[in-house]
Enzyme design. Structure first.
Site, PDB file in Angstrom:
ATOM      1  N   ASN A  35     -36.265 -52.300 -42.082  1.00 39.42           N
ATOM      2  CA  ASN A  35     -35.815 -53.679 -42.243  1.00 39.42           C
ATOM      3  C   ASN A  35     -35.593 -53.902 -43.738  1.00 39.42           C
ATOM      4  O   ASN A  35     -36.511 -53.692 -44.524  1.00 39.42           O
ATOM      5  CB  ASN A  35     -36.888 -54.637 -41.710  1.00 39.42           C
ATOM      6  CG  ASN A  35     -36.634 -56.087 -42.101  1.00 39.42           C
ATOM      7  OD1 ASN A  35     -37.566 -56.857 -42.284  1.00 39.42           O
ATOM      8  ND2 ASN A  35     -35.400 -56.476 -42.238  1.00 39.42           N
ATOM      9  N   GLY A  36     -34.386 -54.287 -44.101  1.00 38.52           N
ATOM     10  CA  GLY A  36     -34.086 -54.507 -45.510  1.00 38.52           C
ATOM     11  C   GLY A  36     -32.719 -53.933 -45.828  1.00 38.52           C
ATOM     12  O   GLY A  36     -31.914 -53.683 -44.922  1.00 38.52           O
ATOM     13  N   GLU A  58     -30.683 -82.758 -42.169  1.00 37.99           N
ATOM     14  CA  GLU A  58     -31.431 -81.879 -41.276  1.00 37.99           C
ATOM     15  C   GLU A  58     -30.932 -82.015 -39.827  1.00 37.99           C
ATOM     16  O   GLU A  58     -30.782 -81.017 -39.116  1.00 37.99           O
ATOM     17  CB  GLU A  58     -32.936 -82.200 -41.391  1.00 37.99           C
ATOM     18  CG  GLU A  58     -33.845 -81.435 -40.452  1.00 37.99           C
ATOM     19  CD  GLU A  58     -33.736 -79.918 -40.539  1.00 37.99           C
ATOM     20  OE1 GLU A  58     -33.112 -79.396 -41.472  1.00 37.99           O
ATOM     21  OE2 GLU A  58     -34.260 -79.240 -39.641  1.00 37.99           O
ATOM     22  N   HIS A  67     -15.560 -93.060 -49.261  1.00 35.36           N
ATOM     23  CA  HIS A  67     -14.889 -92.215 -50.250  1.00 35.36           C
ATOM     24  C   HIS A  67     -14.283 -90.969 -49.619  1.00 35.36           C
ATOM     25  O   HIS A  67     -14.251 -89.911 -50.239  1.00 35.36           O
ATOM     26  CB  HIS A  67     -15.869 -91.855 -51.370  1.00 35.36           C
ATOM     27  CG  HIS A  67     -16.402 -93.061 -52.069  1.00 35.36           C
ATOM     28  ND1 HIS A  67     -15.644 -93.821 -52.934  1.00 35.36           N
ATOM     29  CD2 HIS A  67     -17.606 -93.686 -51.984  1.00 35.36           C
ATOM     30  CE1 HIS A  67     -16.357 -94.837 -53.367  1.00 35.36           C
ATOM     31  NE2 HIS A  67     -17.552 -94.780 -52.798  1.00 35.36           N
ATOM     32  N   TRP A 109     -30.229 -56.700 -36.925  1.00 34.27           N
ATOM     33  CA  TRP A 109     -29.256 -57.709 -37.333  1.00 34.27           C
ATOM     34  C   TRP A 109     -28.348 -56.965 -38.303  1.00 34.27           C
ATOM     35  O   TRP A 109     -28.745 -56.620 -39.408  1.00 34.27           O
ATOM     36  CB  TRP A 109     -29.973 -58.864 -38.024  1.00 34.27           C
ATOM     37  CG  TRP A 109     -29.108 -60.047 -38.320  1.00 34.27           C
ATOM     38  CD1 TRP A 109     -28.727 -61.023 -37.461  1.00 34.27           C
ATOM     39  CD2 TRP A 109     -28.535 -60.385 -39.586  1.00 34.27           C
ATOM     40  NE1 TRP A 109     -27.947 -61.950 -38.116  1.00 34.27           N
ATOM     41  CE2 TRP A 109     -27.811 -61.583 -39.418  1.00 34.27           C
ATOM     42  CE3 TRP A 109     -28.544 -59.802 -40.849  1.00 34.27           C
ATOM     43  CZ2 TRP A 109     -27.121 -62.201 -40.451  1.00 34.27           C
ATOM     44  CZ3 TRP A 109     -27.851 -60.414 -41.879  1.00 34.27           C
ATOM     45  CH2 TRP A 109     -27.156 -61.602 -41.671  1.00 34.27           C
ATOM     46  N   CYS A 139     -33.461 -57.924 -39.166  1.00 36.41           N
ATOM     47  CA  CYS A 139     -34.087 -56.892 -38.344  1.00 36.41           C
ATOM     48  C   CYS A 139     -35.596 -57.134 -38.181  1.00 36.41           C
ATOM     49  O   CYS A 139     -36.248 -57.699 -39.045  1.00 36.41           O
ATOM     50  CB  CYS A 139     -33.896 -55.499 -38.907  1.00 36.41           C
ATOM     51  SG  CYS A 139     -32.199 -55.121 -39.268  1.00 36.41           S
ATOM     52  N   LYS A 176     -29.416 -78.973 -37.564  1.00 37.93           N
ATOM     53  CA  LYS A 176     -29.935 -78.605 -36.240  1.00 37.93           C
ATOM     54  C   LYS A 176     -28.789 -78.531 -35.233  1.00 37.93           C
ATOM     55  O   LYS A 176     -28.703 -77.607 -34.438  1.00 37.93           O
ATOM     56  CB  LYS A 176     -30.956 -79.640 -35.720  1.00 37.93           C
ATOM     57  CG  LYS A 176     -32.334 -79.645 -36.296  1.00 37.93           C
ATOM     58  CD  LYS A 176     -33.196 -78.457 -35.997  1.00 37.93           C
ATOM     59  CE  LYS A 176     -32.989 -77.344 -36.919  1.00 37.93           C
ATOM     60  NZ  LYS A 176     -33.575 -77.135 -38.151  1.00 37.93           N
ATOM     61  N   GLU A 209     -26.607 -75.467 -35.847  1.00 39.89           N
ATOM     62  CA  GLU A 209     -27.300 -74.215 -35.562  1.00 39.89           C
ATOM     63  C   GLU A 209     -27.331 -73.900 -34.075  1.00 39.89           C
ATOM     64  O   GLU A 209     -27.072 -72.759 -33.683  1.00 39.89           O
ATOM     65  CB  GLU A 209     -28.763 -74.294 -36.048  1.00 39.89           C
ATOM     66  CG  GLU A 209     -28.939 -74.136 -37.531  1.00 39.89           C
ATOM     67  CD  GLU A 209     -30.397 -74.257 -37.942  1.00 39.89           C
ATOM     68  OE1 GLU A 209     -30.858 -73.421 -38.716  1.00 39.89           O
ATOM     69  OE2 GLU A 209     -31.090 -75.203 -37.502  1.00 39.89           O
ATOM     70  N   LYS A 216     -34.175 -65.991 -37.926  1.00 43.45           N
ATOM     71  CA  LYS A 216     -35.204 -66.935 -38.372  1.00 43.45           C
ATOM     72  C   LYS A 216     -35.582 -66.700 -39.823  1.00 43.45           C
ATOM     73  O   LYS A 216     -35.850 -67.629 -40.573  1.00 43.45           O
ATOM     74  CB  LYS A 216     -36.444 -66.790 -37.491  1.00 43.45           C
ATOM     75  CG  LYS A 216     -37.566 -67.689 -37.909  1.00 43.45           C
ATOM     76  CD  LYS A 216     -38.040 -68.517 -36.784  1.00 43.45           C
ATOM     77  CE  LYS A 216     -38.880 -69.677 -37.209  1.00 43.45           C
ATOM     78  NZ  LYS A 216     -38.109 -70.908 -37.425  1.00 43.45           N
ATOM     79  N   ARG A 248     -35.241 -62.185 -35.170  1.00 38.31           N
ATOM     80  CA  ARG A 248     -34.842 -61.606 -36.458  1.00 38.31           C
ATOM     81  C   ARG A 248     -33.518 -60.854 -36.367  1.00 38.31           C
ATOM     82  O   ARG A 248     -32.999 -60.359 -37.361  1.00 38.31           O
ATOM     83  CB  ARG A 248     -35.928 -60.649 -36.946  1.00 38.31           C
ATOM     84  CG  ARG A 248     -37.270 -61.309 -37.131  1.00 38.31           C
ATOM     85  CD  ARG A 248     -38.290 -60.303 -37.583  1.00 38.31           C
ATOM     86  NE  ARG A 248     -37.998 -59.797 -38.893  1.00 38.31           N
ATOM     87  CZ  ARG A 248     -38.356 -60.358 -40.029  1.00 38.31           C
ATOM     88  NH1 ARG A 248     -39.045 -61.471 -40.002  1.00 38.31           N
ATOM     89  NH2 ARG A 248     -38.048 -59.830 -41.185  1.00 38.31           N
TER      90      ARG A 248
HETATM   91  C1  G6P Z   1     -33.000 -69.304 -41.915  1.00 42.13           C
HETATM   92  C2  G6P Z   1     -33.491 -69.989 -40.674  1.00 42.13           C
HETATM   93  C3  G6P Z   1     -33.754 -71.453 -40.971  1.00 42.13           C
HETATM   94  C4  G6P Z   1     -34.726 -71.597 -42.132  1.00 42.13           C
HETATM   95  C5  G6P Z   1     -34.239 -70.830 -43.357  1.00 42.13           C
HETATM   96  C6  G6P Z   1     -35.314 -70.756 -44.430  1.00 42.13           C
HETATM   97  O1  G6P Z   1     -31.746 -69.781 -42.255  1.00 42.13           O
HETATM   98  O2  G6P Z   1     -32.553 -69.844 -39.633  1.00 42.13           O
HETATM   99  O3  G6P Z   1     -34.319 -72.066 -39.824  1.00 42.13           O
HETATM  100  O4  G6P Z   1     -34.858 -72.939 -42.457  1.00 42.13           O
HETATM  101  O5  G6P Z   1     -33.917 -69.491 -42.994  1.00 42.13           O
HETATM  102  O6  G6P Z   1     -36.404 -70.030 -43.925  1.00 42.13           O
HETATM  103  P1  G6P Z   1     -37.845 -70.077 -44.541  1.00 42.13           P
HETATM  104  O7  G6P Z   1     -38.653 -69.109 -43.726  1.00 42.13           O
HETATM  105  O8  G6P Z   1     -37.713 -69.629 -45.975  1.00 42.13           O
HETATM  106  O9  G6P Z   1     -38.338 -71.463 -44.446  1.00 42.13           O
END
Ligand code: G6P
Length: 611
Positions: free
Chosen positions: A100-101, A487, A510, A74, A2, A491, A494, A606, A27
């Site tokens: 938020n929380g 990574e 394996h 969210w 949120c 990506k 995601e 995010k 968010r």
């Molecule tokens: C979420 C985001 C990712 C990010 C992760 C950690 O999963 O979608 O993009 O890498 O949180 O976030 P931070 O702010 O702790 O780097």
């Protein structure tokens, strides 16, 4: 997760709230709502879906108030619906709250309120809050502002969990109270006005002066005044801090999406993160990290703890620190670390990486490490963020605001900062001086090398057009190339929703090789000269079985492969900063081909401020 936003001043609140909410949509975007004071009375408007739906909601035209709060949701407790949308009000419609929380003890509090005659219309944890405020307010003997303030602090004293709250009251049409505990909230200071937000970029176009609240700190605001106090109502003195980010940094500036813009900003963000920390022909400078030789010699273990992309940066950090400082490093997901009773003592150094600095698991892991006696370092991109306030030392990446949910420029900035930390510690220890010197020089070349990588996007785009309809892909690499494979795979998942897995190249035999058949896509990263021969053999194994390959490399390959993306040569320890870029772009172009929302992928937020 949120996002929350607020305004109190002399301008119309509505456009400021809607603008702020649309910037906070990363968010969460299940529903949105605002509450403003119209002719001394609270009016709420909510809508399922995105902020753009809220803008069209019935009644929005009539909103003219100059004080208001907003929320983009969210969903955690209760499905996405209009009833579960914020702001929530108490039964008498006297108080409006955005939150938020997560309120962990909301079920008990709900029972308590039901026993006191309150009813509920939503399934959320939040709805207990306005009702508890009403409960305390109606029982209070206080008068004036204190009556409102005390009802809020009494309420917060009953809450367990995390919260950033904005609260309006019908009896106080010129005031707003905000508070935070384990969820982010900043207050932007203007001339006779305040802007409240979950993050700085959402209100950066209005002000650059911010008050940063610590946990359990409250602010009672009127248009021309602000008072801070703790939960015992003791006053707190606070100075606004000036933030140097420029407002344009939170705009797309001609790019189609934030993600593409942020990929292209990596040369600048690396340059700014290096800053004066590394300079030609001199030792590194990290004044915020006070480490002595004696202390570093006493460290027998370093943990790097983070989530998501930040954890992937941590894997590269492990190689960097082990190679330069000769100290063993373990990388762990914060969500695992916090619940497994890790062996930590005063000889353990813990490094926490978080772009936002607000990830709930990372914060909890940091608190645990401190409790167990470790020294802690935070690496964050957001000044004043929660982890920066918890850790013994904080080092900032200067990547500027990262808006797209999928992290790009923060990742590369984290790696360069980890490299600088490793260099700095090796210098203090007085070891591996030759390697350190080389790496310092190579770091300074990175910004121009990134620009070079970004010039060659045609082959990446063409490959994306060929493969975007596929359902599975594999990423392989060895050493730091494996870290980059992880990574790249993240990506792709995601933002394109394609299933992918990353494997150390040597592990292919394996198990995963059983899945390689005609036309399966295998993406390979190859930047370690010493491992080139072996990595090529692994690629040959999949090609023989019909795979099509996309290879990111800075080595000369004496074989012809499908698509080869050549990147500049650099020190293998920092090669991920260059080799990840084609993978970021590949995920981006695939997502675009599929017509998806690159910046706001489904189900993701995010900043994950809940467990
Ligand atoms: C979420 C985001 C990712 C990010 C992760 C950690 O999963 O979608 O993009 O890498 O949180 O976030 P931070 O702010 O702790 O780097």
């Amino acid at each position: 997760m949120c996002g929350i936003v607020g305004y109190i001043g002399r301008k119309e609140a509505k456009p400021i709230l809607l603008n702020g909410l649309s910037r906070l949509e990363y968010r969460g975007y299940d529903s949105a709502g605002i509450a403003t004071i119209e002719s001394d009375k609270i009016v709420t408007i909510k809508s399922l879906g995105r902020v753009s739906d809220l803008e069209k909601a019935t009644g929005m035209d009539a909103i003219k108030g100059t004080l208001g709060i907003g929320h983009t949701r969210w969903a955690t407790h209760g499905k996405p619906s209009k009833e579960n949308s914020h702001p929530h009000m108490d039964n008498s419609n006297s108080f409006a709250v955005v939150h938020n929380g997560i309120i962990e003890n909301y079920a008990n509090l709900k029972d308590f309120l039901i026993n006191n005659g309150y009813t509920f219309i939503s399934q959320t944890d939040t709805e207990v809050i306005p009702n508890l405020i009403h409960f305390h307010y109606s029982q209070s003997n206080e008068t004036g502002n204190k009556k409102f303030i005390k009802a809020v602090t009494d309420t917060c004293n009953m809450l367990k969990g995390s919260y950033a709250l904005e609260i309006l009251a019908n009896d106080f049409p010129d005031n707003m109270i905000v508070v935070r505990k384990d969820s982010p909230l900043v207050i932007g200071k203007g001339q006779d006005e305040k802007y409240i937000s979950s993050d700085i970029p959402a209100i950066l176009s209005f002000t650059k002066d911010f008050y940063l609240l610590n946990d359990n700190e409250f602010a009672f605001m009127s248009r021309d005044n602000i008072e801070f106090f703790d939960k015992g109502l003791r006053p707190i003195q606070k100075q606004a801090q000036n933030i140097t980010w420029n407002a344009g940094a939170a705009e797309k500036e001609g790019f189609e999406d934030f993600m593409l813009k942020e990929i292209h900003e990596q040369s600048k963000s690396i340059r700014e993160t290096i800053g004066s920390r590394i300079q030609e022909n001199s030792l590194s400078s990290l004044p915020d990290l006070e480490m002595t030789k004696e202390y570093l010699e006493s460290v027998n273990k370093i943990f790097i703890i983070a989530c998501g992309t930040a954890m992937h940066a941590g894997y590269v950090g492990k190689t960097l620190i082990e190679s330069l400082c000769n100290i063993p490093v373990e990388v762990e997901a914060a969500s695992e670390f916090r619940y497994r009773n890790p062996i930590i003592n005063d000889k353990t150094l813990c490094l926490f990486i978080s772009q936002s600095g607000e990830t709930a698991d990372t914060i909890a892991a940091l608190k645990l490490a401190r409790f167990k006696g470790a020294r802690t370092i935070a690496v964050s991109n957001v000044i004043g963020s929660s982890i920066s306030r918890e850790a013994d030392y904080t080092l900032y990446t200067h990547a500027g605001p990262e808006i797209a949910v999928a992290s790009t420029k923060a990742y590369t900035a984290q790696i360069v900062l980890l490299a600088i930390i490793a260099i700095h510690c090796a210098e203090i220890l007085g070891i591996n001086q030759e390697k350190v010197q080389e790496l310092r020089n190579d770091i300074l070349l990175l910004p121009s090398q990134i620009e070079e990588v970004l010039k060659n996007t045609n082959d990446i785009k063409a490959f994306a057009q060929r493969v975007y309809k596929e359902e599975d892909m594999f990423f392989i690499g060895r050493g730091v190339d494996y870290a980059v494979a992880l990574e790249g795979s993240l990506k792709l998942k995601e933002i394109s929703y394609i299933h992918s897995e990353a494997y150390p190249s040597g592990e292919l035999k394996h198990g995963p090789i059983a899945l390689i058949e005609n036309d399966v896509t295998v993406i390979s990263v190859l930047t370690d000269r010493l491992l080139t021969e072996k990595a090529i053999s692994n690629i040959q194994e999949v090609v023989t079985r019909g795979a099509k390959t996309f290879i990111v490399t800075n080595q000369e390959l004496n074989h012809s492969f499908d698509t080869v993306i050549n990147i500049p040569k650099t020190n293998v320890l920092i090669s991920p900063i260059l080799s990840v870029i084609p993978l970021q772009l590949l995920a981006y172009y695939i997502s675009k081909e599929k017509g998806l929302d690159v910046d706001k992928p489904r189900n993701l937020a995010k900043s994950v401020t809940v467990e």
